[in-house]
Scaffold this active site. Sequence first.
Site, PDB file in Angstrom:
ATOM      1  N   CYS A   1       0.827  -1.214   0.000  1.00 48.96           N
ATOM      2  CA  CYS A   1       0.000   0.000   0.000  1.00 48.96           C
ATOM      3  C   CYS A   1       0.866   1.271   0.000  1.00 48.96           C
ATOM      4  O   CYS A   1       1.712   1.477   0.868  1.00 48.96           O
ATOM      5  CB  CYS A   1      -0.919  -0.018   1.221  1.00 48.96           C
TER       6      CYS A   1
ATOM      7  N   CYS B   1       0.540   3.419   3.201  1.00 49.46           N
ATOM      8  CA  CYS B   1       1.243   2.771   4.318  1.00 49.46           C
ATOM      9  C   CYS B   1       2.736   3.043   4.199  1.00 49.46           C
ATOM     10  O   CYS B   1       3.402   3.325   5.203  1.00 49.46           O
ATOM     11  CB  CYS B   1       0.983   1.270   4.341  1.00 49.46           C
TER      12      CYS B   1
ATOM     13  N   ASP C   1      -0.590  16.645  -1.621  1.00 45.53           N
ATOM     14  CA  ASP C   1      -0.958  15.779  -2.737  1.00 45.53           C
ATOM     15  C   ASP C   1       0.051  15.984  -3.866  1.00 45.53           C
ATOM     16  O   ASP C   1       0.461  17.105  -4.166  1.00 45.53           O
ATOM     17  CB  ASP C   1      -2.375  16.121  -3.222  1.00 45.53           C
TER      18      ASP C   1
ATOM     19  N   HIS D   1      -4.054   1.096   8.522  1.00 43.94           N
ATOM     20  CA  HIS D   1      -4.593   0.846   7.180  1.00 43.94           C
ATOM     21  C   HIS D   1      -6.077   0.495   7.250  1.00 43.94           C
ATOM     22  O   HIS D   1      -6.463  -0.545   7.771  1.00 43.94           O
ATOM     23  CB  HIS D   1      -3.838  -0.283   6.478  1.00 43.94           C
TER      24      HIS D   1
ATOM     25  N   ASN E   1     -13.045  10.123  -0.686  1.00 41.20           N
ATOM     26  CA  ASN E   1     -13.664   9.259  -1.689  1.00 41.20           C
ATOM     27  C   ASN E   1     -13.652   7.818  -1.191  1.00 41.20           C
ATOM     28  O   ASN E   1     -12.673   7.372  -0.593  1.00 41.20           O
ATOM     29  CB  ASN E   1     -12.898   9.354  -3.012  1.00 41.20           C
TER      30      ASN E   1
ATOM     31  N   GLY F   1     -14.423   7.509  -7.380  1.00 41.55           N
ATOM     32  CA  GLY F   1     -13.118   7.928  -7.905  1.00 41.55           C
ATOM     33  C   GLY F   1     -11.962   7.657  -6.970  1.00 41.55           C
ATOM     34  O   GLY F   1     -10.876   8.198  -7.167  1.00 41.55           O
TER      35      GLY F   1
ATOM     36  N   HIS G   1      -6.470   3.380   0.656  1.00 45.52           N
ATOM     37  CA  HIS G   1      -6.097   3.571   2.066  1.00 45.52           C
ATOM     38  C   HIS G   1      -6.781   4.886   2.452  1.00 45.52           C
ATOM     39  O   HIS G   1      -6.524   5.921   1.809  1.00 45.52           O
ATOM     40  CB  HIS G   1      -4.566   3.634   2.193  1.00 45.52           C
TER      41      HIS G   1
ATOM     42  N   HIS H   1      -8.146   8.316   3.269  1.00 46.01           N
ATOM     43  CA  HIS H   1      -7.506   9.634   3.293  1.00 46.01           C
ATOM     44  C   HIS H   1      -8.556  10.707   3.066  1.00 46.01           C
ATOM     45  O   HIS H   1      -9.572  10.476   2.427  1.00 46.01           O
ATOM     46  CB  HIS H   1      -6.402   9.745   2.226  1.00 46.01           C
TER      47      HIS H   1
ATOM     48  N   HIS I   1      -8.970  14.587   1.651  1.00 44.36           N
ATOM     49  CA  HIS I   1      -8.398  15.703   0.912  1.00 44.36           C
ATOM     50  C   HIS I   1      -8.813  17.004   1.614  1.00 44.36           C
ATOM     51  O   HIS I   1     -10.006  17.204   1.865  1.00 44.36           O
ATOM     52  CB  HIS I   1      -8.964  15.763  -0.508  1.00 44.36           C
TER      53      HIS I   1
HETATM   54  P1  5GP Z   1      -8.273   9.449  -4.351  1.00 41.01           P
HETATM   55  O1  5GP Z   1      -8.445   9.542  -5.834  1.00 41.01           O
HETATM   56  O2  5GP Z   1      -8.014   8.011  -3.917  1.00 41.01           O
HETATM   57  O3  5GP Z   1      -9.368  10.102  -3.559  1.00 41.01           O
HETATM   58  O4  5GP Z   1      -6.996  10.312  -4.015  1.00 41.01           O
HETATM   59  C1  5GP Z   1      -5.705   9.838  -4.129  1.00 41.01           C
HETATM   60  C2  5GP Z   1      -4.809  11.036  -4.176  1.00 41.01           C
HETATM   61  O5  5GP Z   1      -3.490  10.613  -3.910  1.00 41.01           O
HETATM   62  C3  5GP Z   1      -4.780  11.734  -5.538  1.00 41.01           C
HETATM   63  O6  5GP Z   1      -5.201  13.094  -5.391  1.00 41.01           O
HETATM   64  C4  5GP Z   1      -3.320  11.626  -5.983  1.00 41.01           C
HETATM   65  O7  5GP Z   1      -2.855  12.786  -6.646  1.00 41.01           O
HETATM   66  C5  5GP Z   1      -2.601  11.370  -4.683  1.00 41.01           C
HETATM   67  N1  5GP Z   1      -1.388  10.575  -4.822  1.00 41.01           N
HETATM   68  C6  5GP Z   1      -1.248   9.421  -5.529  1.00 41.01           C
HETATM   69  N2  5GP Z   1      -0.003   8.933  -5.414  1.00 41.01           N
HETATM   70  C7  5GP Z   1       0.663   9.797  -4.603  1.00 41.01           C
HETATM   71  C8  5GP Z   1       2.018   9.820  -4.110  1.00 41.01           C
HETATM   72  O8  5GP Z   1       2.846   8.955  -4.375  1.00 41.01           O
HETATM   73  N3  5GP Z   1       2.340  10.871  -3.309  1.00 41.01           N
HETATM   74  C9  5GP Z   1       1.449  11.856  -2.983  1.00 41.01           C
HETATM   75  N4  5GP Z   1       1.896  12.835  -2.200  1.00 41.01           N
HETATM   76  N5  5GP Z   1       0.180  11.846  -3.419  1.00 41.01           N
HETATM   77  C10 5GP Z   1      -0.212  10.841  -4.220  1.00 41.01           C
HETATM   78 ZN    ZN Z   2      -2.312   1.298   3.616  1.00 45.38          ZN
END
Ligand code: 5GP
Ligand code: ZN
Length: 113
Positions: free
Chosen positions: A3, A6, A29, A45, A86, A92, A97, A99, A101
Amino acid sequence: MECLFCKIANHELQATVVVEDEHIIAFEDINKIAPVHVLVVPKKHLQNVAELDPEDMRLLSAIQAAIKHIVQATGIEESGFRVVTNAGESAGQSVFHLHYHVIGGRNLNVALG
Ligand code: 5GP
Ligand code: ZN
């Protein structure tokens, strides 16, 4: 451990960390959609918000405290901001894991969908 978040929480992968404590890590991000775009991530996790249980309340308090810290430190508390989590593919979610925003620093679209 496969992950991504993680690995960031364990400092195996780099990120621009904004705030961290025992329960959470918050970092920028990698693909910001606004001047402020920080992800608040529990170290535990969990796939998404639907997996939170009553025993995770201390973790939720830490998430809330981090959100407050971020919006105050970046000066978006007054101008306005959005907190989004999300859950699942049709929402989306791309990193499975939990999170949150924290987004602000520009005018955000009113529509959520
Ligand atoms: P989700 O689409 O799952 O709600 O959001 C995942 C977020 O993680 C996205 O906004 C994406 O830009 C961010 N993200 C994906 N990989 C990485 C990474 O390796 N480092 C950072 N800092 N953000 C990431
Ligand atoms: Zn995780």
